[in-house]
Design an enzyme around this catalytic site. Structure first.
Site, short mmCIF file in Angstrom:
data_model
loop_
_atom_site.label_atom_id
_atom_site.label_comp_id
_atom_site.label_asym_id
_atom_site.label_seq_id
_atom_site.Cartn_x
_atom_site.Cartn_y
_atom_site.Cartn_z
N SER A 1 0.83 -1.21 0.00
CA SER A 1 0.00 0.00 0.00
C SER A 1 0.87 1.26 0.00
O SER A 1 2.08 1.18 0.08
CB SER A 1 -0.96 -0.03 1.19
OG SER A 1 -0.24 -0.04 2.38
N CYS A 2 0.18 2.38 -0.08
CA CYS A 2 0.81 3.70 -0.19
C CYS A 2 1.92 3.86 0.85
O CYS A 2 1.70 3.54 2.00
CB CYS A 2 -0.27 4.77 0.04
SG CYS A 2 0.36 6.45 0.18
N PRO A 3 3.08 4.34 0.51
CA PRO A 3 3.47 4.92 -0.79
C PRO A 3 4.23 3.93 -1.69
O PRO A 3 4.81 4.36 -2.68
CB PRO A 3 4.43 6.03 -0.36
CG PRO A 3 5.16 5.43 0.80
CD PRO A 3 4.16 4.53 1.50
#
Lengths: 202, 81
Positions: B17-19
């Site tokens: 997931s982000c980033p």
């Protein structure tokens, strides 16, 4: 152009300058060079403007507060921005090699916690809350703090540790991750902030 | 899942997931030559907006296409310079 055209001198710049006693050739040449110089420095200034800069001041050292500056910094580096993160007070712990592995979430004072403050204040509750959060982070595929620090340094983010708080906290400059900048203070941080397009205090 | 683009390299960021999808995409693009196309396969729904935003704000890359499948988001990013 005919040579007997002296009475209408506005035909050719060069010939005009040579024949006009008001402007001598050397002066004209110097002016031309100056215009070229100015054009070049303008072109450089334009390039400089394309390079975005961000400065983050990280003051918090709890497990949850370590994430926002690191996520923003590593993402900004992916955009090719120049990034400085100035770590001060508890934010230093994010860069501290030992302490960064053991950052805690506070169970007290967060109304979103599933337990009342009176219970959250019991011994061991911070550790429990941190473990729960760590498990959520693993399950979600969110990067660890360690990974984000490594990524940030690899991608050229300047992670800075405030010298005054290093001394205040009795830390040693060698306690920090390799690649962390030490020996910097408020003036350095302000200088970066003044040059930045984006300044954040976390 | 198919695309008209001939990708040079595939980056698998499923489960991340982000980033990470952005950061890994940037790293992978750096390894490629101008004209190459990177296929990024992600499960992060935020990658649809994030890859677009990153490609818009970054010189030397062009987002060719984004394909939304069943919980799989595939992005085609071309290195232009």
């Amino acid at each position: 152009m005919s040579t007997d055209n002296q009475t209408t001198p506005i035909e050719d710049g060069e010939a005009d300058a040579e024949s006009n006693p008001e402007i001598d050739t050397a002066e004209l040449q110097a002016l031309r060079e100056r215009v070229e110089e100015v054009e070049e420095s303008l072109a450089e200034a334009d390039l400089g403007d394309d390079q975005k800069k961000m400065t983050i001041v990280a003051t918090q050292g709890s497990f949850d507060m370590a994430y926002p500056p690191l996520i923003l910094a590593s993402t900004a580096a992916a955009f090719g921005w120049e990034v400085v993160v100035f770590h001060t007070f508890w934010g230093l712990d994010i860069l501290h090699e030992e302490k960064s592995k053991d950052l805690k979430l506070s169970a007290v004072g967060n109304p979103n916690m599933p337990v009342p403050n009176a219970v959250a204040a019991l011994p061991g509750m911070d550790t429990m809350a941190t473990k729960m959060m760590q498990k959520k982070i693993d399950d979600n595929g969110t990067a660890t703090i360690e990974e984000l620090i490594d990524l940030s340094l690899e991608s050229g983010v300047d992670l800075q540790a405030c010298q005054m708080t290093i001394e205040l906290m009795d830390y040693d400059e060698d306690d920090f991750h390799d690649g962390v900048t030490t020996g910097v203070g408020a003036a350095t941080a302000l200088q970066h902030m003044a040059e930045s397009d984006i300044q954040l205090l976390v | 899942m198919s695309s008209e683009y001939q990708s040079t390299e595939t980056l698998d960021v499923k489960g991340q997931s982000c980033p990470m999808p952005i950061v890994k995409t940037k790293q992978a693009i750096d390894e490629l030559e101008a004209g190459d196309v990177l296929e990024v396969v992600a499960t992060d729904s935020g990658s649809m907006s994030d890859i677009r935003g990153w490609a818009d704000g970054t010189d030397g890359v062009e987002l060719l296409e984004q394909v939304e499948g069943d919980d799989i988001y595939t992005h085609y990013v071309k290195k232009t310079e």
